[in-house]
Design a protein around this motif. Structure first.
Motif, short mmCIF file in Angstrom:
data_model
loop_
_atom_site.label_atom_id
_atom_site.label_comp_id
_atom_site.label_asym_id
_atom_site.label_seq_id
_atom_site.Cartn_x
_atom_site.Cartn_y
_atom_site.Cartn_z
N SER A 179 29.00 23.80 -41.98
CA SER A 179 30.39 23.50 -42.35
C SER A 179 30.45 22.29 -43.29
N VAL A 227 33.44 20.40 -40.10
CA VAL A 227 34.44 19.93 -41.05
C VAL A 227 34.82 21.10 -41.95
N GLY A 228 36.07 21.09 -42.39
CA GLY A 228 36.53 22.14 -43.29
C GLY A 228 37.42 21.56 -44.37
N VAL A 229 37.75 22.39 -45.32
CA VAL A 229 38.65 21.97 -46.39
C VAL A 229 40.06 22.29 -45.96
N LYS A 230 40.87 21.26 -45.79
CA LYS A 230 42.27 21.45 -45.41
C LYS A 230 43.08 21.93 -46.60
N SER A 231 42.89 21.25 -47.74
CA SER A 231 43.62 21.64 -48.94
C SER A 231 43.00 20.97 -50.16
N ALA A 243 31.93 22.37 -47.12
CA ALA A 243 32.99 21.45 -47.53
C ALA A 243 32.55 20.63 -48.74
N VAL A 269 40.92 17.57 -49.60
CA VAL A 269 41.29 16.94 -48.33
C VAL A 269 40.54 17.68 -47.23
N PHE A 270 39.73 16.93 -46.48
CA PHE A 270 38.94 17.51 -45.39
C PHE A 270 39.71 17.44 -44.08
N GLU A 271 39.32 18.30 -43.16
CA GLU A 271 39.86 18.25 -41.80
C GLU A 271 38.74 18.59 -40.83
N GLU A 272 38.88 18.07 -39.63
CA GLU A 272 37.90 18.38 -38.59
C GLU A 272 38.21 19.76 -38.01
N ILE A 273 37.16 20.46 -37.67
CA ILE A 273 37.33 21.76 -37.04
C ILE A 273 37.04 21.56 -35.55
#
Length: 152
Positions: free
Chosen positions: A12, A79-83, A16, A48-52
């Motif tokens: 992940s 981790v993933g790409v939020k936007s 990202a 913008v990253f986000e936690e999964i």
């Protein structure tokens, strides 16, 4: 923690950072783009990253695990790409009356992109990607050694 969780987190992170590398590369490539399909100069983009997170629904048999998981039944899975967001900075105006995109006063709107800053972001993203690859390989080596020990 499941057998493949370490791999999932590393993959992940690689995914990202690959997205970040692509976005930063597009920013560098379009640093001088004065006209887009929308009509204005190119707008810098940021990832913008986000936690999964994943809910843990299974009961732990070990008492120590129960004590550790009493406070939270959510675990990090990567981790993933939020936007991907456009920067809201104003364009840089330069006086170039002969440019085809010049306004009535002779100024051309250029994106507010500093190639040096973008290169630093690119290097940081590449190093983060490499760190995730190293993590993946370390996890693989540990699992391989564990399986070798079990075979004996």
């Amino acid at each position: 923690m499941a057998f493949f969780d370490g791999y999932d987190v590393a993959v992940s992170g690689m995914s990202a950072q690959r997205t970040r590398i692509n976005v930063v590369s597009a920013n560098i490539a379009n640093a001088k783009t004065t006209h887009t399909e929308d009509g204005g100069p190119y707008k810098k983009q940021n990832v913008v990253f986000e936690e999964i997170l994943l809910q843990e629904n299974q009961k732990q048999s070990n008492t120590m695990d129960k004590k550790l998981n009493e406070s939270s039944d959510i675990s990090l899975r990567g981790v993933g790409v939020k936007s991907i967001v456009e920067d809201d900075a104003n364009p840089v105006m330069r006086y170039e009356p002969s440019h085809p995109d010049a306004n009535a006063e002779g100024y051309v709107a250029y994106p507010d992109i500093n190639p040096v800053v973008e290169m630093v972001d690119l290097i940081e993203a590449m190093r983060s990607y490499e760190a995730n690859v190293a993590t993946f390989n370390t996890h693989k080596n540990i699992d391989s050694k564990t399986l070798d020990i079990i075979k004996v």
